[in-house]
Design a protein around this motif. Sequence first.
Motif, PDB file in Angstrom:
ATOM      1  N   GLN A   1      16.530  -3.472   9.719  1.00  0.00           N
ATOM      2  CA  GLN A   1      16.440  -2.265   8.880  1.00  0.00           C
ATOM      3  C   GLN A   1      17.725  -1.443   8.824  1.00  0.00           C
ATOM      4  O   GLN A   1      18.125  -0.965   7.755  1.00  0.00           O
ATOM      5  CB  GLN A   1      15.376  -1.312   9.457  1.00  0.00           C
ATOM      6  CG  GLN A   1      13.954  -1.595   9.062  1.00  0.00           C
ATOM      7  CD  GLN A   1      13.003  -0.565   9.680  1.00  0.00           C
ATOM      8  OE1 GLN A   1      13.391   0.259  10.513  1.00  0.00           O
ATOM      9  NE2 GLN A   1      11.750  -0.617   9.255  1.00  0.00           N
TER      10      GLN A   1
ATOM     11  N   HIS B   1       5.754   4.862   0.961  1.00  0.00           N
ATOM     12  CA  HIS B   1       5.964   3.461   1.306  1.00  0.00           C
ATOM     13  C   HIS B   1       7.466   3.159   1.365  1.00  0.00           C
ATOM     14  O   HIS B   1       8.249   3.659   0.558  1.00  0.00           O
ATOM     15  CB  HIS B   1       5.283   2.524   0.295  1.00  0.00           C
ATOM     16  CG  HIS B   1       5.248   1.111   0.794  1.00  0.00           C
ATOM     17  ND1 HIS B   1       6.187   0.174   0.429  1.00  0.00           N
ATOM     18  CD2 HIS B   1       4.416   0.502   1.680  1.00  0.00           C
ATOM     19  CE1 HIS B   1       5.921  -0.966   1.061  1.00  0.00           C
ATOM     20  NE2 HIS B   1       4.848  -0.793   1.821  1.00  0.00           N
ATOM     21  N   ILE B   2       7.858   2.343   2.346  1.00  0.00           N
ATOM     22  CA  ILE B   2       9.269   2.061   2.613  1.00  0.00           C
ATOM     23  C   ILE B   2       9.995   1.505   1.382  1.00  0.00           C
ATOM     24  O   ILE B   2      11.195   1.716   1.216  1.00  0.00           O
ATOM     25  CB  ILE B   2       9.392   1.095   3.826  1.00  0.00           C
ATOM     26  CG1 ILE B   2      10.850   0.860   4.244  1.00  0.00           C
ATOM     27  CG2 ILE B   2       8.712  -0.255   3.536  1.00  0.00           C
ATOM     28  CD1 ILE B   2      11.307   1.756   5.324  1.00  0.00           C
ATOM     29  N   SER B   3       9.231   0.849   0.488  1.00  0.00           N
ATOM     30  CA  SER B   3       9.875   0.253  -0.701  1.00  0.00           C
ATOM     31  C   SER B   3      10.462   1.323  -1.629  1.00  0.00           C
ATOM     32  O   SER B   3      11.299   1.020  -2.465  1.00  0.00           O
ATOM     33  CB  SER B   3       8.851  -0.591  -1.465  1.00  0.00           C
ATOM     34  OG  SER B   3       7.773   0.241  -1.867  1.00  0.00           O
TER      35      SER B   3
ATOM     36  N   THR C   1       6.928   4.304   5.705  1.00  0.00           N
ATOM     37  CA  THR C   1       6.127   3.363   6.492  1.00  0.00           C
ATOM     38  C   THR C   1       5.951   2.051   5.733  1.00  0.00           C
ATOM     39  O   THR C   1       5.999   2.028   4.498  1.00  0.00           O
ATOM     40  CB  THR C   1       4.744   3.971   6.837  1.00  0.00           C
ATOM     41  OG1 THR C   1       3.934   2.966   7.428  1.00  0.00           O
ATOM     42  CG2 THR C   1       4.048   4.486   5.581  1.00  0.00           C
ATOM     43  N   ARG C   2       5.754   0.957   6.488  1.00  0.00           N
ATOM     44  CA  ARG C   2       5.472  -0.332   5.866  1.00  0.00           C
ATOM     45  C   ARG C   2       3.991  -0.480   5.549  1.00  0.00           C
ATOM     46  O   ARG C   2       3.586  -1.375   4.835  1.00  0.00           O
ATOM     47  CB  ARG C   2       5.909  -1.471   6.790  1.00  0.00           C
ATOM     48  CG  ARG C   2       7.404  -1.688   6.823  1.00  0.00           C
ATOM     49  CD  ARG C   2       7.780  -2.725   7.845  1.00  0.00           C
ATOM     50  NE  ARG C   2       7.389  -2.280   9.184  1.00  0.00           N
ATOM     51  CZ  ARG C   2       7.945  -2.717  10.316  1.00  0.00           C
ATOM     52  NH1 ARG C   2       8.899  -3.628  10.267  1.00  0.00           N
ATOM     53  NH2 ARG C   2       7.548  -2.272  11.486  1.00  0.00           N
ATOM     54  N   ARG C   3       3.189   0.403   6.176  1.00  0.00           N
ATOM     55  CA  ARG C   3       1.753   0.340   5.929  1.00  0.00           C
ATOM     56  C   ARG C   3       1.428   1.027   4.600  1.00  0.00           C
ATOM     57  O   ARG C   3       2.304   1.614   3.957  1.00  0.00           O
ATOM     58  CB  ARG C   3       1.014   1.027   7.086  1.00  0.00           C
ATOM     59  CG  ARG C   3       1.106   0.203   8.372  1.00  0.00           C
ATOM     60  CD  ARG C   3       0.470   0.932   9.543  1.00  0.00           C
ATOM     61  NE  ARG C   3       1.403   1.895  10.144  1.00  0.00           N
ATOM     62  CZ  ARG C   3       1.086   2.686  11.169  1.00  0.00           C
ATOM     63  NH1 ARG C   3      -0.130   2.651  11.681  1.00  0.00           N
ATOM     64  NH2 ARG C   3       1.974   3.521  11.677  1.00  0.00           N
TER      65      ARG C   3
ATOM     66  N   ASP D   1      12.740  -4.767  14.301  1.00  0.00           N
ATOM     67  CA  ASP D   1      12.851  -3.779  13.220  1.00  0.00           C
ATOM     68  C   ASP D   1      14.290  -3.314  12.981  1.00  0.00           C
ATOM     69  O   ASP D   1      14.814  -3.436  11.869  1.00  0.00           O
ATOM     70  CB  ASP D   1      12.017  -2.523  13.540  1.00  0.00           C
ATOM     71  CG  ASP D   1      10.530  -2.825  13.671  1.00  0.00           C
ATOM     72  OD1 ASP D   1      10.101  -3.851  13.127  1.00  0.00           O
ATOM     73  OD2 ASP D   1       9.819  -2.028  14.319  1.00  0.00           O
TER      74      ASP D   1
END
Lengths: 325, 325
Positions: free
Chosen positions: B78, B51-53, B36-38, B74
């Motif tokens: 992505q 986290h997406i990172s 997730t980006r959150r 997105d």
Amino acid sequence: MSNKIRLGIVGYGNLGKGVELALSQNPDFELEAIFTRRNPENLSAKSKMVHISEIESYREIIDVMILCGGSATDLPQQTPEIAKMFNTVDSFDTHAKIPEYFNVLDKVTKSSGTIGLISVGWDPGLFSLNRLLGEAVLPRGKYYTFWGKGVSQGHSDAIRRVEGVKDGVQYTVPIESAINKVRSGKNVDLSAREKHERICYVVPKEDADLEKIKNEIINMPNYFSDYNTTVNFITEEEMNKNHKGMPHGGFVIRTGVTGNDTKQRMEFSLNLDSNPEFTSSVLLAYARAAYRLSKEGQTGARTVLDIPFSYLSPKTGEELRKELL
Amino acid sequence: MSNKIRLGIVGYGNLGKGVELALSQNPDFELEAIFTRRNPENLSAKSKMVHISEIESYREIIDVMILCGGSATDLPQQTPEIAKMFNTVDSFDTHAKIPEYFNVLDKVTKSSGTIGLISVGWDPGLFSLNRLLGEAVLPRGKYYTFWGKGVSQGHSDAIRRVEGVKDGVQYTVPIESAINKVRSGKNVDLSAREKHERICYVVPKEDADLEKIKNEIINMPNYFSDYNTTVNFITEEEMNKNHKGMPHGGFVIRTGVTGNDTKQRMEFSLNLDSNPEFTSSVLLAYARAAYRLSKEGQTGARTVLDIPFSYLSPKTGEELRKELL
């Protein structure tokens, strides 16, 4: 040399004639010959008719053979022989014997370097595809297959064997209230009698005992005794006028749930004015696939479940993505 | 090491949640992480949130990523990035941009040795498959796609942007008489207005001018002006009670002729109580296919049109032939 797919047809009954007719809508095929066990000189056809004994001499001339014989005796004997020489497509439809038939053909085609695409049509065939899709997408669910309204050849034959019957035809009719019950997603169990009824049209012989004919039909085990059966007596004129077509069709319905019991339904249905002409059209589309698989160097037996839909179309992948996705 | 397919989910909106839910019905998968980006710590989920990172560190741990982002911004950004590291499945649904999206992803996946399966869902997706099947089997014919009854997110958003509107939802409803015209095989041409109507439920703000809201909606270009649109004003309670589900569905109907103008009809339909949960279930079945293609050493972009249905099922070919043909 032409770029067309060079086609052969084995058998010139309803299916073979249907394939011949379907060719006019599929210009990427070229019909090389129709093979028959009868004397080709006695058959009037637009196409080139050849006796089946000469089939081997077409080895380098034909890319795919569509086998249009019957499943009871023709195909189990013919297909493994012909598949030694040609890529084949057939409509073998004895459900219980498909696994064995597949295995026999898989051996033959792997050793001879051909493709044998079996059980092509609508059931088995397009209906099988939808049963698979339904259970793959909605694993928690149930599928229902309804057939008809349509003529059942086997049941019509059974009627015609009854004493006193001159001609007869049987329609398998799905029961509307059962279809609606299924559609409601109630996950019902339905008996044979609850799913279909059988409606018979009978031309009696002169002076035949109508009550006796009727009782013999509705009580016939395997064919009619497990169903609600109606017998209508009609004249020969009426039979020839209204009951010589071969309509058929049916429904595959998958009901299931996702998440927390959210109801979902998928449905595939066919409404066919000619069962053999439709089956022939399906066979021809899959002949295109058999040709392509073979061109790619693939060998072995296949069913419709193994074939991507893109192989059924004369269009390129690019065209399909642009026009249909 | 487990024999399960190790899955990742990117994005935790309706679709991502649907995939997570669908896993309980598909025991051959194992969910490794949801990206997730959150801030993952702020999300309450049963599953592991990451986290997406950090996605790159899962390179050896995840077999297939299901991308659950939106098609507008997105996915175009992505998917090519993630496909460098993982096999991907997505539901990219901007029809006009599919060819370009496919080509971009085909390059990436071929050079990174992965599979990128795009535009999976029901339209594009299962409906596309049926459009293709219809034209391959019945080349002389016409297909019709009807959508609904279902909630259109885009049209609901448009309503909510109208001044004086507190909340709103729009149902796209196929017009029954048009469906019946199509089913009759008349080969009709139907305008947008003849195929679908639009029914809106609107919660107005206090003291809003209802007539003005209604006129603004029904005359809105692109969204409503080409359709017969009905606007119903309701209370907030009614909205929350009756209109917070996401039902959808529709029909793909192919009518055509074989032989000498014999009418034939094929029809596929969906009736969904939850559009995102169903789409998620389709995504998961196709994730199985992406995994298998990759295991076979295949690489490149694919669409549903390229995938045999047997790849969607956890069953063996032998089981499928025995049970479903």
